[in-house]
Scaffold this motif. Structure first.
Motif, mmCIF file in Angstrom:
data_model
loop_
_atom_site.group_PDB
_atom_site.id
_atom_site.type_symbol
_atom_site.label_atom_id
_atom_site.label_comp_id
_atom_site.label_asym_id
_atom_site.label_seq_id
_atom_site.Cartn_x
_atom_site.Cartn_y
_atom_site.Cartn_z
ATOM 1 N N ALA A 27 36.109 -20.548 -13.780
ATOM 2 C CA ALA A 27 37.000 -19.466 -14.349
ATOM 3 C C ALA A 27 37.876 -18.867 -13.429
ATOM 4 O O ALA A 27 39.250 -18.768 -13.252
ATOM 5 N N PHE A 28 37.169 -18.649 -11.987
ATOM 6 C CA PHE A 28 37.832 -18.069 -10.862
ATOM 7 C C PHE A 28 38.984 -19.080 -10.300
ATOM 8 O O PHE A 28 40.001 -18.766 -10.068
ATOM 9 N N ILE A 29 38.289 -20.357 -10.445
ATOM 10 C CA ILE A 29 39.104 -21.516 -9.732
ATOM 11 C C ILE A 29 40.439 -21.582 -10.669
ATOM 12 O O ILE A 29 41.699 -21.580 -10.165
ATOM 13 N N ASP A 30 40.364 -21.527 -11.930
ATOM 14 C CA ASP A 30 41.301 -21.661 -12.680
ATOM 15 C C ASP A 30 42.324 -20.693 -12.543
ATOM 16 O O ASP A 30 43.586 -20.843 -12.430
ATOM 17 N N SER A 31 41.796 -19.092 -12.511
ATOM 18 C CA SER A 31 42.701 -18.075 -12.316
ATOM 19 C C SER A 31 43.408 -18.357 -10.998
ATOM 20 O O SER A 31 44.792 -17.918 -11.098
ATOM 21 N N MET A 32 42.878 -18.407 -9.774
ATOM 22 C CA MET A 32 43.532 -18.808 -8.757
ATOM 23 C C MET A 32 44.447 -19.757 -8.624
ATOM 24 O O MET A 32 45.694 -19.811 -7.948
ATOM 25 N N SER A 33 44.171 -21.073 -9.311
ATOM 26 C CA SER A 33 45.277 -21.954 -9.353
ATOM 27 C C SER A 33 46.496 -21.765 -9.978
ATOM 28 O O SER A 33 47.212 -22.197 -9.814
ATOM 29 N N ARG A 34 46.370 -20.776 -10.871
ATOM 30 C CA ARG A 34 47.626 -20.151 -11.726
ATOM 31 C C ARG A 34 48.403 -18.989 -10.965
ATOM 32 O O ARG A 34 49.293 -18.619 -11.529
ATOM 33 N N LEU A 35 47.710 -18.533 -10.110
ATOM 34 C CA LEU A 35 48.517 -17.169 -9.388
ATOM 35 C C LEU A 35 49.803 -17.652 -8.611
ATOM 36 O O LEU A 35 49.609 -18.340 -7.934
#
Length: 138
Positions: A27-35
């Motif tokens: 979930a963290f990786i997904d959030s960072m990739s969308r930032l």
């Protein structure tokens, strides 16, 4: 209209010893990739020389594979610490492949995991292709 952008939120991020699971890191990786990053719509133009510490959690090969697949999106990770998790040979191999191809990190700590001979050999082979790596702790 001008897209809304934000500054990359960290140069050093420690998520150590928070009982993070594979689901949490994914979930963290997904959030960072969308930032979005200032002047960009992706994280690819992000701050360089960041450090990520996800040691002492409950991470396995599953989340390391997800992390490895998008390592270039996060930033130029100068330090990656994933010690004291449940990472095995497959996770070590996935991370070694990603780090070797990206040639990004200078310090990698995978100590106190469940990495055996196969993972250690893959990590050592990565050194041939990784010119910037100064420290590899298995």
């Amino acid at each position: 209209t001008t897209p809304t952008t934000t500054t990359f939120p960290f140069q050093t991020l420690s998520l150590e010893n928070i009982s993070m699971t594979d689901q949490g890191l994914c979930a963290f990786i997904d959030s960072m990739s969308r930032l979005p990053i200032r002047g960009s719509n992706t994280v690819q133009d992000s701050v360089t020389n960041c450090s990520l510490n996800v040691s002492k959690n409950r991470l396995t090969d599953v989340s390391v594979k997800a992390f490895a697949s998008c390592i270039r999106l996060l930033c130029t990770l100068q330090t990656v610490s994933m010690s004291q998790n449940d990472i095995g040979n497959d996770g070590a191999k996935d991370l070694a492949d990603a780090l070797g191809a990206a040639d990004l990190s200078q310090h990698v700590n995978l100590s106190l995991n469940k990495i055996g001979d196969e993972g250690a050999i893959a990590s050592l082979k990565m050194l041939k292709h990784h010119e910037r790596l100064l420290t590899l702790n298995l």
